[in-house]
Design a protein around this motif. Structure first.
Motif, mmCIF file in Angstrom:
data_model
loop_
_atom_site.group_PDB
_atom_site.id
_atom_site.type_symbol
_atom_site.label_atom_id
_atom_site.label_comp_id
_atom_site.label_asym_id
_atom_site.label_seq_id
_atom_site.Cartn_x
_atom_site.Cartn_y
_atom_site.Cartn_z
ATOM 1 N N ALA A 148 -45.524 -14.126 -11.643
ATOM 2 C CA ALA A 148 -44.127 -14.098 -11.211
ATOM 3 C C ALA A 148 -44.010 -13.746 -9.733
ATOM 4 N N LYS A 149 -44.893 -12.912 -9.235
ATOM 5 C CA LYS A 149 -44.829 -12.520 -7.829
ATOM 6 C C LYS A 149 -45.265 -13.648 -6.908
ATOM 7 N N ASP A 150 -45.952 -14.654 -7.442
ATOM 8 C CA ASP A 150 -46.401 -15.777 -6.638
ATOM 9 C C ASP A 150 -45.310 -16.820 -6.427
ATOM 10 N N ILE A 151 -44.193 -16.664 -7.109
ATOM 11 C CA ILE A 151 -43.111 -17.638 -7.001
ATOM 12 C C ILE A 151 -42.463 -17.500 -5.627
ATOM 13 N N ASN A 152 -42.512 -18.583 -4.861
ATOM 14 C CA ASN A 152 -41.956 -18.593 -3.521
ATOM 15 C C ASN A 152 -41.509 -20.024 -3.226
ATOM 16 N N ILE A 153 -40.330 -20.386 -3.693
ATOM 17 C CA ILE A 153 -39.824 -21.749 -3.551
ATOM 18 C C ILE A 153 -38.996 -21.810 -2.279
ATOM 19 N N GLN A 154 -39.406 -22.656 -1.337
ATOM 20 C CA GLN A 154 -38.754 -22.713 -0.038
ATOM 21 C C GLN A 154 -38.025 -24.019 0.167
ATOM 22 N N ASN A 155 -36.991 -23.968 0.980
ATOM 23 C CA ASN A 155 -36.256 -25.142 1.415
ATOM 24 C C ASN A 155 -36.780 -25.471 2.811
ATOM 25 N N LYS A 156 -37.824 -26.274 2.881
ATOM 26 C CA LYS A 156 -38.504 -26.539 4.149
ATOM 27 C C LYS A 156 -37.621 -27.300 5.132
ATOM 28 N N LYS A 157 -36.771 -28.156 4.628
ATOM 29 C CA LYS A 157 -35.898 -28.939 5.501
ATOM 30 C C LYS A 157 -34.819 -28.083 6.160
ATOM 31 N N ALA A 158 -34.467 -26.956 5.548
ATOM 32 C CA ALA A 158 -33.374 -26.135 6.068
ATOM 33 C C ALA A 158 -33.697 -25.613 7.464
ATOM 34 N N ARG A 159 -34.873 -25.084 7.662
ATOM 35 C CA ARG A 159 -35.229 -24.539 8.981
ATOM 36 C C ARG A 159 -35.415 -25.644 10.016
ATOM 37 N N PHE A 160 -35.679 -26.871 9.549
ATOM 38 C CA PHE A 160 -35.811 -27.998 10.462
ATOM 39 C C PHE A 160 -34.441 -28.545 10.850
ATOM 40 N N PHE B 146 -20.982 -24.334 11.437
ATOM 41 C CA PHE B 146 -21.836 -23.400 10.714
ATOM 42 C C PHE B 146 -21.746 -23.646 9.217
ATOM 43 N N THR B 147 -22.837 -23.419 8.522
ATOM 44 C CA THR B 147 -22.880 -23.576 7.072
ATOM 45 C C THR B 147 -23.801 -22.520 6.478
ATOM 46 N N ILE B 148 -23.676 -22.322 5.175
ATOM 47 C CA ILE B 148 -24.514 -21.357 4.462
ATOM 48 C C ILE B 148 -25.595 -22.144 3.739
ATOM 49 N N VAL B 149 -26.852 -21.857 4.064
ATOM 50 C CA VAL B 149 -27.970 -22.648 3.555
ATOM 51 C C VAL B 149 -28.931 -21.754 2.780
ATOM 52 N N PRO B 150 -29.322 -22.132 1.548
ATOM 53 C CA PRO B 150 -30.377 -21.396 0.838
ATOM 54 C C PRO B 150 -31.726 -21.693 1.489
ATOM 55 N N LEU B 151 -32.486 -20.648 1.780
ATOM 56 C CA LEU B 151 -33.769 -20.812 2.456
ATOM 57 C C LEU B 151 -34.961 -20.633 1.528
ATOM 58 N N LYS B 152 -34.902 -19.617 0.664
ATOM 59 C CA LYS B 152 -36.070 -19.299 -0.162
ATOM 60 C C LYS B 152 -35.632 -18.653 -1.461
#
Length: 152
Positions: free
Chosen positions: A3-15, A101-107
């Motif tokens: 469970a601690k390894d779960i790290n789902i990222q929104n890679k496009k958001a930071r781009f 400006f917008t609110i974006v989920p990152l991780k």
């Protein structure tokens, strides 16, 4: 997968966005949703957040149906409420009202206590030339690290 390894990222958001502020929020989930997230079966692609009546909601987040869930299974793309305190919600709402400006989920991650958390950011959309500049900087940084590795 732990469970601690779960790290789902929104890679496009930071781009696609220049992130200014970040907040860590809890998520209201059902039993089968948290089980799917712990298996790593979630995606933040095309998801965004909105402030509605003093509550922050994440829309478009895909949490796949749990394989062993029966008739109790959840809808994969339902809107999910985020848990933040009032001051944070007010600050986020003020920031999101500004033009551009917008609110974006990152991780999406599981914390030490086993709770699902969502890192959200206030982002301003980047122009095409800004994206090219970011790619150029990333490539230059990668090239420098490769050169250091070769010399060592």
């Amino acid at each position: 997968m732990k469970a601690k390894d779960i790290n789902i990222q929104n890679k496009k958001a930071r781009f696609n966005y220049e992130i200014s502020d970040t907040y860590t929020a809890g998520i209201v989930l059902t039993g089968t949703e948290i089980k799917s997230i712990r298996e790593g079966k979630a995606s933040l692609v095309d998801s965004y957040c909105v402030v509605d009546n003093g509550e922050v909601w994440v829309k478009g987040m895909n949490v796949s149906e749990y394989f062993y869930g029966s008739y109790n299974n959840h809808s994969a793309r339902r809107d999910r409420k985020l848990l933040l305190n009032r001051k944070e919600i007010a600050k986020i709402a003020r920031s999101a009202e500004d033009v551009g400006f917008t609110i974006v989920p990152l991780k999406l991650f599981i914390n030490d206590r086993g709770l699902a958390k969502l890192l959200i950011g206030i982002g301003r959309g980047r122009k095409q030339y800004d994206k090219r500049q970011a790619i150029r900087e990333r490539d230059d940084k990668r090239h420098l690290s490769d050169m250091k590795r070769v010399k060592a």
